[in-house]
Design an enzyme around this catalytic site. Structure first.
Site, PDB file in Angstrom:
ATOM      1  CG  ASP A  71      -2.189  -0.712   1.012  1.00 12.41           C
ATOM      2  OD1 ASP A  71      -2.271  -1.467   0.029  1.00 12.41           O
ATOM      3  OD2 ASP A  71      -3.114  -0.542   1.819  1.00 12.41           O
ATOM      4  CG  HIS A 117      -4.129   3.005  -1.093  1.00 11.17           C
ATOM      5  ND1 HIS A 117      -5.128   2.416  -0.349  1.00 11.17           N
ATOM      6  CD2 HIS A 117      -3.174   3.363  -0.186  1.00 11.17           C
ATOM      7  CE1 HIS A 117      -4.777   2.431   0.935  1.00 11.17           C
ATOM      8  NE2 HIS A 117      -3.613   3.007   1.050  1.00 11.17           N
ATOM      9  CG  HIS A 154       1.745  -0.003   5.064  1.00 12.14           C
ATOM     10  ND1 HIS A 154       1.058  -0.908   5.835  1.00 12.14           N
ATOM     11  CD2 HIS A 154       0.806   0.826   4.545  1.00 12.14           C
ATOM     12  CE1 HIS A 154      -0.235  -0.631   5.786  1.00 12.14           C
ATOM     13  NE2 HIS A 154      -0.425   0.414   5.015  1.00 12.14           N
TER      14      HIS A 154
HETATM   15 ZN   LIG Z   1      -2.535   3.439   2.823  1.00 12.98          ZN
END
Ligand SMILES: [Zn+2]
Length: 235
Positions: free
Chosen positions: A53, A103, A199
């Site tokens: 992400d 996103h 992440h």
């Molecule tokens: Zn995010």
């Protein structure tokens, strides 16, 4: 009179129950009021999807080289404003065989926002992804996993699937964590059909980025095969 007093006494309780319900709805990874939300896929096959992400960032090469070395294809939920900052990196993600997902444009919580705001965040980012030359289905992952009414309704109207996750080391372990701890957590919580969220993008040193190699090695050792989100959805 007595009845009114009872109702008044119950009001805070009802309000608290309602607020709790809204909070749970907003943060649920498995339920939303409209359209499909997919946190994992039901399958007995040892297949998983690795998803990343935010980003992209200047650290794209490091992440992409690890995936190339390990011969793994992943799915990247990128932000519109970062596609504008890093167009070459964004392009490289899918020319190397990975998938792109939306996103949002600016990574704000998409709850208690106007319909116009929600539309802009989704549409602008989809347009940027298409402008790169990407021609596959684009799924959506809400920033912070948060959604309430406007976002699910809009995504449903556009036939866009919401993809969440069922394995998220960062949320479970906190920020101050080592790559080895992330690998161990992912290994212990992954099941057939899991969608893993990492992440990896920011910071010169990032335990999540450093964990990618170990996550792949350990899950492969456990017999798992890595698929992109669209491949996993076909299982
Ligand atoms: Zn995010």
């Amino acid at each position: 009179m007595k009845k009114i007093l009872i109702i008044l006494a119950l009001l805070p309780v009802l309000f608290l129950a309602f607020a709790t319900f809204i909070y749970k709805l907003m943060n649920s990874e498995t339920f939303q009021i409209a359209g499909e939300i997919i946190p994992r896929v039901e399958t007995n096959e040892k297949v998983v999807a690795l998803t990343f992400d935010d980003g992209p960032s200047e650290n794209a090469d490091e992440i992409l080289n690890t995936l190339k070395e390990k011969n793994v294809k992943a799915t990247f939920y990128v932000m519109g404003e970062n596609i504008e900052k890093f167009p070459e990196e964004s392009k490289k993600i899918f020319t190397e065989g990975h998938e792109l997902g939306n996103h949002s444009y600016s990574h704000q919580r998409m709850v208690f926002k106007s319909n116009q705001f929600i539309r802009d965040e989704v549409d602008k980012t989809n347009a940027l992804i298409l402008q790169l030359g990407y021609d596959k289905e684009i799924t959506f992952r809400p920033p912070f996993g948060k959604k309430l009414i406007g976002l699910p309704m809009y995504l449903k109207s556009k036939n866009i699937k919401t993809i969440t996750w069922d394995v998220e080391p960062q949320k479970a372990l906190g920020a101050d964590v080592s790559a080895d701890q992330i690998v161990e957590y992912v290994r212990n919580t992954t099941k057939p059909g899991s969608i893993i969220l990492i992440h990896p993008w920011y910071g010169e040193k990032n335990a999540s980025r450093d964990s990618i190699e170990g996550v792949i090695d350990e899950l492969k050792a456990d017999g798992y095969q890595f698929l992109t989100v669209s491949e996993l959805l076909k299982k």
